[in-house]
Design a protein around this motif. Structure first.
Motif, PDB file in Angstrom:
ATOM      1  N   ASP A  59       0.832  -1.209   0.000  1.00 33.02           N
ATOM      2  CA  ASP A  59       0.000   0.000   0.000  1.00 33.02           C
ATOM      3  C   ASP A  59       0.865   1.257   0.000  1.00 33.02           C
ATOM      4  N   THR A  60       1.875   1.284   0.857  1.00 30.88           N
ATOM      5  CA  THR A  60       2.715   2.483   0.986  1.00 30.88           C
ATOM      6  C   THR A  60       3.523   2.738  -0.285  1.00 30.88           C
ATOM      7  N   VAL A  61       4.171   1.694  -0.788  1.00 34.83           N
ATOM      8  CA  VAL A  61       5.003   1.866  -1.982  1.00 34.83           C
ATOM      9  C   VAL A  61       4.138   2.186  -3.196  1.00 34.83           C
ATOM     10  N   GLY A  62       2.998   1.508  -3.308  1.00 39.71           N
ATOM     11  CA  GLY A  62       2.110   1.791  -4.441  1.00 39.71           C
ATOM     12  C   GLY A  62       1.625   3.230  -4.435  1.00 39.71           C
ATOM     13  N   SER A 233      -3.477   0.537  20.337  1.00 37.20           N
ATOM     14  CA  SER A 233      -4.662   1.375  20.573  1.00 37.20           C
ATOM     15  C   SER A 233      -4.385   2.848  20.294  1.00 37.20           C
ATOM     16  N   ASP A 234      -3.131   3.279  20.389  1.00 36.87           N
ATOM     17  CA  ASP A 234      -2.794   4.690  20.157  1.00 36.87           C
ATOM     18  C   ASP A 234      -2.510   5.003  18.695  1.00 36.87           C
ATOM     19  N   LEU A 235      -2.560   4.018  17.826  1.00 36.48           N
ATOM     20  CA  LEU A 235      -2.250   4.254  16.416  1.00 36.48           C
ATOM     21  C   LEU A 235      -3.410   4.947  15.713  1.00 36.48           C
ATOM     22  N   PRO A 236      -3.103   5.792  14.730  1.00 34.05           N
ATOM     23  CA  PRO A 236      -4.179   6.370  13.918  1.00 34.05           C
ATOM     24  C   PRO A 236      -4.933   5.292  13.150  1.00 34.05           C
ATOM     25  N   ALA A 237      -6.126   5.634  12.708  1.00 34.15           N
ATOM     26  CA  ALA A 237      -6.972   4.648  12.044  1.00 34.15           C
ATOM     27  C   ALA A 237      -6.392   4.189  10.710  1.00 34.15           C
ATOM     28  N   ASP A 238      -5.615   5.071  10.031  1.00 33.71           N
ATOM     29  CA  ASP A 238      -5.093   4.711   8.719  1.00 33.71           C
ATOM     30  C   ASP A 238      -3.808   3.889   8.780  1.00 33.71           C
ATOM     31  N   VAL A 239      -3.288   3.642   9.976  1.00 34.15           N
ATOM     32  CA  VAL A 239      -2.074   2.836  10.120  1.00 34.15           C
ATOM     33  C   VAL A 239      -2.473   1.373  10.287  1.00 34.15           C
ATOM     34  N   PRO A 240      -1.902   0.467   9.503  1.00 31.79           N
ATOM     35  CA  PRO A 240      -2.289  -0.954   9.600  1.00 31.79           C
ATOM     36  C   PRO A 240      -1.863  -1.567  10.929  1.00 31.79           C
ATOM     37  N   HIS A 241      -2.837  -1.890  11.761  1.00 34.56           N
ATOM     38  CA  HIS A 241      -2.543  -2.430  13.079  1.00 34.56           C
ATOM     39  C   HIS A 241      -1.858  -3.798  13.041  1.00 34.56           C
ATOM     40  N   PRO A 242      -2.280  -4.732  12.176  1.00 32.10           N
ATOM     41  CA  PRO A 242      -1.595  -6.032  12.163  1.00 32.10           C
ATOM     42  C   PRO A 242      -0.112  -5.921  11.830  1.00 32.10           C
TER      43      PRO A 242
END
Length: 307
Positions: A59-62, A233-242
């Motif tokens: 996703d990031t590189v694309g 839990s502190d990560l933004p919603a757009d950051v992939p949690h897995p």
């Protein structure tokens, strides 16, 4: 020194030793694990095969490729039709040896840059040039006949990974961590040895030290689990949690192993000491009570004393 004072000092030293166990393990892991580039790269290397991490990289590189194409080539009308193809191509690239080499190179370059900034004087942003990695990606995409791959620009762009404003505080903390990573484990061992040596009942002191060490390992395991949950839990919603969870598990893998070893070793030593005590009691019980001295010997004792 009176037995009561010896027991009190022994208890204090053993308590300090057990208290330092989890903090010493944490400091040593950070100072000799995270702060070592080779160990860091080795810990991060398996993530190149993790599905969640590969998906996040795709996703990031694309998105980065499409942004670069938009800025330099003005092909926005065909962006929607090209995007899925680019994503699939990049996802395919993450399964190649070239991606694993780029992953290791990127981690090594970033880690070296951060360590250099923490150990040297200066207040400027820590940056990493990702042009070599971009070139590898472009080469692979070109070989896979991805549209527009040949025209992807490869520029020496400095990507900031650590702001200059945070360097002073981080540098001081890093210096303290390097000292604590060596001395805290040493202090824990010295306090434990001194506490056992001063103890009036050393077997009990050994058991207390072992159980305290096991408790420190258990608390460290619990702290790692709580830290993982709080980090996600502190990560933004757009950051992939897995993907972040996989990175967290990879970085703390050695510390988690040490925590379980402390827990297991402490319980094993305490159990072994208890079993030895029980076996000794059973052996004494089988021998029976000591036989009383003969009457003639008892009668002669006062005479010998008078003589």
């Amino acid at each position: 020194m009176s037995p009561r004072l010896r027991s009190a000092l022994s208890a204090v030293l053993i308590a300090l030793s057990c208290l330092l166990v989890p903090f010493g393990a944490l400091a040593a892991w950070a100072a000799y694990g995270l702060a070592d580039t080779d160990r860091y790269v080795t810990a991060m290397a398996p993530l190149a095969a993790d599905p969640d991490v590969r998906e996040a990289v795709a996703d990031t590189v694309g998105d980065g490729i499409l942004r670069a194409v938009d800025q330099h080539l003005d092909v926005r009308p065909v962006r929607g039709s090209v995007r899925p193809f680019v994503r699939d191509a990049v996802r395919s690239f993450t399964q190649t040896q070239a991606f694993r080499m780029a992953w290791d190179t990127g981690n090594q370059v970033t880690h070296d840059a951060v360590l250099r900034a923490l150990r040297e004087e200066g207040e400027r942003d820590v940056t990493v040039d990702l042009a070599p990695i971009t070139a590898q990606v472009k080469r692979q995409l070109t070989e896979d006949h991805v549209p527009l791959a040949q025209r992807i620009p490869v520029e020496h762009t400095a990507v900031a990974v650590l702001p200059a404003g945070e360097l002073v505080a981080l540098r001081k903390g890093f210096q303290v961590l390097e000292v604590a990573g060596f001395w805290l484990p040493v202090a824990a061992v010295v306090f434990a040895a001194a506490g056992i040596g001063l103890a009036v009942r050393r077997r009990r002191a050994v058991v207390a030290t072992a159980l305290g060490t096991a408790l420190g390992g258990a608390l460290l395991v619990l702290a790692l689990a709580v830290g993982r949950r709080m980090t996600l839990s502190d990560l933004p919603a757009d950051v992939p949690h897995p993907a972040v969870g996989a990175v967290y598990d990879a970085l703390t893998g050695t510390l988690r192993t040490v925590a379980w070893l402390l827990l297991g070793l402490g319980l094993a030593v305490a159990l072994a000491t208890w079993l030895i005590r029980q076996l000794r009691r059973a052996r004494l019980a089988r021998r029976g009570p000591a036989s009383p001295a003969p009457a003639s010997a008892q009668a002669q004792a006062p005479t010998r004393a008078r003589v």
